[in-house]
Design a protein around this motif. Sequence first.
Motif, mmCIF file in Angstrom:
data_model
loop_
_atom_site.group_PDB
_atom_site.id
_atom_site.type_symbol
_atom_site.label_atom_id
_atom_site.label_comp_id
_atom_site.label_asym_id
_atom_site.label_seq_id
_atom_site.Cartn_x
_atom_site.Cartn_y
_atom_site.Cartn_z
ATOM 1 N N GLU A 127 0.732 -1.214 -0.042
ATOM 2 C CA GLU A 127 -0.004 0.038 -0.087
ATOM 3 C C GLU A 127 0.855 1.267 -0.043
ATOM 4 O OE1 GLU A 127 -3.472 0.274 2.376
ATOM 5 O OE2 GLU A 127 -3.295 -1.948 2.660
ATOM 6 N N ASN A 128 1.904 1.321 0.740
ATOM 7 C CA ASN A 128 2.834 2.381 0.777
ATOM 8 C C ASN A 128 3.508 2.500 -0.718
ATOM 9 O OD1 ASN A 128 6.104 2.856 0.596
ATOM 10 N ND2 ASN A 128 5.183 4.077 2.263
ATOM 11 N N ASN A 129 3.717 1.540 -1.376
ATOM 12 C CA ASN A 129 3.991 1.938 -2.803
ATOM 13 C C ASN A 129 3.017 2.300 -3.768
ATOM 14 O OD1 ASN A 129 4.417 0.123 -5.677
ATOM 15 N ND2 ASN A 129 6.323 1.399 -4.804
ATOM 16 N N TYR A 167 0.758 9.769 -2.459
ATOM 17 C CA TYR A 167 0.223 10.781 -1.509
ATOM 18 C C TYR A 167 1.137 11.307 -0.316
ATOM 19 C CZ TYR A 167 -3.894 12.491 1.602
ATOM 20 O OH TYR A 167 -4.738 13.047 2.306
ATOM 21 N N HIS A 168 2.240 10.291 0.060
ATOM 22 C CA HIS A 168 3.154 10.505 1.132
ATOM 23 C C HIS A 168 4.209 11.101 0.516
ATOM 24 C CE1 HIS A 168 4.477 6.287 -0.416
ATOM 25 N NE2 HIS A 168 5.402 6.821 0.022
ATOM 26 N N CYS A 169 4.408 11.201 -0.741
ATOM 27 C CA CYS A 169 5.855 11.586 -1.338
ATOM 28 C C CYS A 169 6.400 13.058 -0.820
ATOM 29 C CB CYS A 169 5.739 11.411 -2.942
ATOM 30 S SG CYS A 169 5.558 9.617 -3.442
ATOM 31 N N ALA A 218 17.412 5.371 -0.995
ATOM 32 C CA ALA A 218 16.896 6.492 0.267
ATOM 33 C C ALA A 218 15.630 6.243 0.197
ATOM 34 C CB ALA A 218 17.174 8.161 -0.285
ATOM 35 N N THR A 219 14.914 6.460 -0.779
ATOM 36 C CA THR A 219 13.320 6.124 -0.982
ATOM 37 C C THR A 219 13.037 4.870 -0.241
ATOM 38 O OG1 THR A 219 13.221 7.244 -2.841
ATOM 39 C CG2 THR A 219 11.388 6.053 -2.413
ATOM 40 N N ASN A 220 13.699 3.600 -0.471
ATOM 41 C CA ASN A 220 13.271 2.475 0.098
ATOM 42 C C ASN A 220 13.225 2.444 1.646
ATOM 43 O OD1 ASN A 220 12.605 1.038 -2.197
ATOM 44 N ND2 ASN A 220 14.703 0.129 -2.203
ATOM 45 N N GLU A 247 13.110 5.366 3.445
ATOM 46 C CA GLU A 247 12.091 6.185 4.178
ATOM 47 C C GLU A 247 10.768 5.498 3.978
ATOM 48 O OE1 GLU A 247 14.636 9.843 2.100
ATOM 49 O OE2 GLU A 247 12.903 8.823 1.010
ATOM 50 N N ASP A 248 10.559 4.940 2.993
ATOM 51 C CA ASP A 248 9.283 3.837 2.839
ATOM 52 C C ASP A 248 9.168 2.873 4.241
ATOM 53 O OD1 ASP A 248 7.904 5.352 0.998
ATOM 54 O OD2 ASP A 248 8.961 4.234 -0.655
ATOM 55 N N GLY A 249 10.415 2.517 4.167
ATOM 56 C CA GLY A 249 10.374 1.521 5.229
ATOM 57 C C GLY A 249 9.866 1.968 6.633
ATOM 58 N N ASN A 288 7.936 13.086 2.355
ATOM 59 C CA ASN A 288 8.784 12.088 2.796
ATOM 60 C C ASN A 288 10.094 11.710 1.777
ATOM 61 O OD1 ASN A 288 7.689 10.988 5.394
ATOM 62 N ND2 ASN A 288 5.845 11.057 4.279
ATOM 63 N N HIS A 289 9.856 12.205 0.618
ATOM 64 C CA HIS A 289 10.867 11.620 -0.222
ATOM 65 C C HIS A 289 11.516 12.863 -1.053
ATOM 66 C CE1 HIS A 289 9.881 7.561 0.427
ATOM 67 N NE2 HIS A 289 8.403 7.467 -0.281
ATOM 68 N N PRO A 290 12.368 13.554 -0.504
ATOM 69 C CA PRO A 290 13.025 14.611 -1.040
ATOM 70 C C PRO A 290 13.848 14.138 -2.642
ATOM 71 C CG PRO A 290 14.028 14.358 1.017
ATOM 72 C CD PRO A 290 12.727 13.268 0.998
#
Lengths: 410, 410, 410
Positions: free
Chosen positions: B195-197, B201-203, B352-354, B356-358, B206-208
């Motif tokens: 679901e995170n992936n 909406y969360h980018c 980095a994205t992985n 942050e998503d974790g 959280n994902h500079p």
Amino acid sequence: MLKERIAGLLDQRLSGHSLPRDFYVDEQVFQADIEAVFETDWLFACSTVEIPRPGDYLTLRVGHNPIVVLRNREGEVVAFHNTCRHRGSQICLKERGRANRLVCPYHQWVYELDGSLINARQMPEGFDTSAYSLAPVHVEVICGMVYICLADEPPSLERFRAGVTPYIAPHMPDRTKVAFTSTIVEEANWKLVIENNRECYHCAANHPELLVSMVEFALPDDPQAKTQFQGLMDRSTARWDALELPHKPADGGIEFRCIRLPFNENTVSFTTDGKPACNKLLGDFTEQDLGSVRMFRVPHNWNHFLSDHIIHFRVLPISANRTELRTTWLVHEDAVEGVDYDVEHLTEVWMATNSEDGMLAENNHRGVLSRAYRPGPYAPSEFMLTHFTDWYAGKMGDYVGTPHRAVAAE
Amino acid sequence: MLKERIAGLLDQRLSGHSLPRDFYVDEQVFQADIEAVFETDWLFACSTVEIPRPGDYLTLRVGHNPIVVLRNREGEVVAFHNTCRHRGSQICLKERGRANRLVCPYHQWVYELDGSLINARQMPEGFDTSAYSLAPVHVEVICGMVYICLADEPPSLERFRAGVTPYIAPHMPDRTKVAFTSTIVEEANWKLVIENNRECYHCAANHPELLVSMVEFALPDDPQAKTQFQGLMDRSTARWDALELPHKPADGGIEFRCIRLPFNENTVSFTTDGKPACNKLLGDFTEQDLGSVRMFRVPHNWNHFLSDHIIHFRVLPISANRTELRTTWLVHEDAVEGVDYDVEHLTEVWMATNSEDGMLAENNHRGVLSRAYRPGPYAPSEFMLTHFTDWYAGKMGDYVGTPHRAVAAE
Amino acid sequence: MLKERIAGLLDQRLSGHSLPRDFYVDEQVFQADIEAVFETDWLFACSTVEIPRPGDYLTLRVGHNPIVVLRNREGEVVAFHNTCRHRGSQICLKERGRANRLVCPYHQWVYELDGSLINARQMPEGFDTSAYSLAPVHVEVICGMVYICLADEPPSLERFRAGVTPYIAPHMPDRTKVAFTSTIVEEANWKLVIENNRECYHCAANHPELLVSMVEFALPDDPQAKTQFQGLMDRSTARWDALELPHKPADGGIEFRCIRLPFNENTVSFTTDGKPACNKLLGDFTEQDLGSVRMFRVPHNWNHFLSDHIIHFRVLPISANRTELRTTWLVHEDAVEGVDYDVEHLTEVWMATNSEDGMLAENNHRGVLSRAYRPGPYAPSEFMLTHFTDWYAGKMGDYVGTPHRAVAAE
Ligand code: FES
Ligand code: FES
Ligand code: FES
Ligand SMILES: [Fe+3]
Ligand SMILES: [Fe+3]
Ligand SMILES: [Fe+3]
């Protein structure tokens, strides 16, 4: 419901094959193993020389049960559940220690070495200490090996005692001392650890250190053996007969095994060079080349008795997928470290072998977890695994209340 | 009883909302997930270029099932349950390796690369090796992606194959090589990881690193998008049409998604500076600015196909609250590390994205554990989570034997 | 079925004895503990001075429930379930922090400090934010101590408030600040951690640091106490009476305990030399030798109020065999570290004592796991354990729907 499930698994079992998956990986079956096997049968605890003096103790854990084995004032080995009758604290906290009396570290209730409560400070007038002795555990000592049994009514050990004593007694285990102990934990079911030990089918590819001296064959007339082995066997048995050392397989059925087998030509001990591990020989021996007495007893104990040292192996289950292996090396009580023996030279073969076997058992466990795992047929050289799994199935059959399912091997 | 419980949870579910608590946190529901989803559906295993030569293999674990994927002598990709037919040891022990034949490390039973047992030393005369082949696993290869299926009767993959091939084929995945792989474990349920992936909406918060190049919008006509995006979209599609590269959303329903979307203005790849990650472009491409083909397939696999590299993501469930994520970066087979690409420049955005998503998935999991957790409504930009949870509910409905509960989204 | 099992265990229980084994070690009983005790009763969360300003928050976990306690704009302490109404992420991630508003880190839904949702970006036109407030948790503040309750209908705290306020108020906890906090995890059931704390029968042999200043007796007329203690008691109470500081045991029944007891002769604080831990005394005190107010409240909180500092202890259950203990030391708000107090001098007695108690509780837990464990009789000096276990049995009786089993102590 669990018992019905286990009965169903026993029905699926085919003798001469590895066990159905859930016997190895299921946590509920594991709890049944503890109750059916480890809380009913005799277990190897330690050597008597690990607790030589009154008050010396050794602790171990059988399933969830902390146990203390100790030598009492009369010099006898006794054992108790290591849980205080006040609020249940463990009393003896070290793996090996010494105590004049057993004093609970929590509130200092004091127990005699016979388990009786002799002081409970601050308890009220009229408190009946005699009702609060430590719960006893049965003990038998056979040739320096301490066996314990948690059952109320332990089975007889006499056939085993009579069977193995003639082989072991000449090594005079009472006149030894501990040279080294090692404890490792393997991420594998305890039965996979035992099965691993009960065959040398895996030795050639996995145990370079062990095969310096150890022959891969388990019987004098091993059908896999070469003519060369027969010559070695014949020369060895002639020499042992002259020394009146027994060597033929004992009649232990599926309960125990005891046999003396030679080492490879020009090797006499479990060392990486095949040379003696200790210059001071055990007992009254003057001859280095005595092969080794290989002794196993269900459910969890194997041993080697050589001319120069003794090794005990003790397997204790922790959970369905974790098992503890403790190994103890004994040498002559008068042997001097650094003079008569070197600890690394003495221990490196079995330290390496234990580590290799641990990895094999762990890989085995992970593969058995697969839903594609199917019990496979044991090779002829794995005949002792048929013995072990038949014995185990019998114990579980007793536990679940169905007749022992003795399925003829193919 | 578990099936009844799951049926009850499905009855509580409202489409367009996150799932009821126990779907995310309960160990028994997790076991059902493995059986209902991971042991029945097609799973992404790896890229074909991870096992380029005959005998190359890659191992993975689907639930408790160790699997080995390998290339046979004919150059085809095949897969087997990685459990020996003798006593069940794992056979291939490394994550990636090479073997002329599959030799079990325990007792050296030898299997051909087609899974047939060709040697079982010491087994008795008349032992029928043909009855002890490795258990096969179904394999399909689609544009360099290896999919496996543990079911006896796998569902059809043809609609998926037909749907995604036009998008992916131009990137010529067969002419790539592995530049880097990463495996991390997240303390969160696998569905929270998916679901995170499935939403951006969360980018923004959280994902500079990711947002240097990636547009947050999932559709060409995203209602959240600004006019500026429409201009970028129009210019990009005109260029792709000229190159005959498909870009419109494929008709994958809730099974899969495939679409080409542009990168932000003045960026062409997943790098922290937006510049190409590899100077040697994939396939026959001469144009760097191809956006990325974003491809997802239930239950657990997403991918990006760019002009200069390919990234595969594979999610494997470990337990209700642990999930493994493996990421693989592919570049042109002739690209030279240090010359055409730099591993850190290539991988740092998604490393980095992985990470942050974790952390987001782990916080999500801990919050879902609360008894005050209530399934909440997905935002419009989370429409793919509605697809995913509807699909999941359908699979679980099939598993528990109730009709698919298709609840209209609000 | 679980409730029937617990009812059976309650039937076995004998008041005045430690509990039957499964109450301490069983994971299912542990889940019942959470529901019966920790989700129904008032729990100590923190001191108000840990969150002095609007927006200051502190998080904790009650069973699986993440909770946030914070000070709102009106300066009141409030608490919420720390799980977002969107998809359930934890909102506040640090143990202590500050926030102008509560912004979910996942998709930035914004909550006011009163828990109301005030912004949910990207949600569709007409989305009713008022339906998505954070779930509130009940809060009561008593003399600077924040108590929370997760039940829908919390029980009354008024008897407790009235009982303890006269003892605590003179120490003026509102005019303190945090000097130090410590959190440790013990491998023992939470009830064993509480029982360990509720008696000083174990102190003499285990707490050399604590007994520098602390008297082992729990009551003014302790029958174990020597004449010397009576003298100390009489001199102390005369002094306290003159200062109008209450000291006699409060009438807390089995719910709470509050009493002022002296320190040993020539010692005035919990320090290794018995000297004050902080030169700046609390409140309006001018007299160092005030003993300590010892306050305990079921299920999990004890405290000491001295002339120069306050210590709060908070126990939170993690699983059947893991428990968290958090300790907070407070000193006068104007005390200056390094001038008026030294953190090590202030904390070393209870840091050492907590560590010693942790080992005692862990040994106790391991011993209780034994199948030979039998509930044993509490000593007279363990009368508070009878209170605690009677109270616990009452809670569990309510939970399983059988009448409170009040068994007369022997
Ligand atoms: S638990 Fe042993 S003396 Fe109290
Ligand atoms: S388990 Fe594979 S050869 Fe024995
Ligand atoms: S989970 Fe909190 S904003 Fe999405
Ligand atoms: Fe071995
Ligand atoms: Fe993300
Ligand atoms: Fe203590």
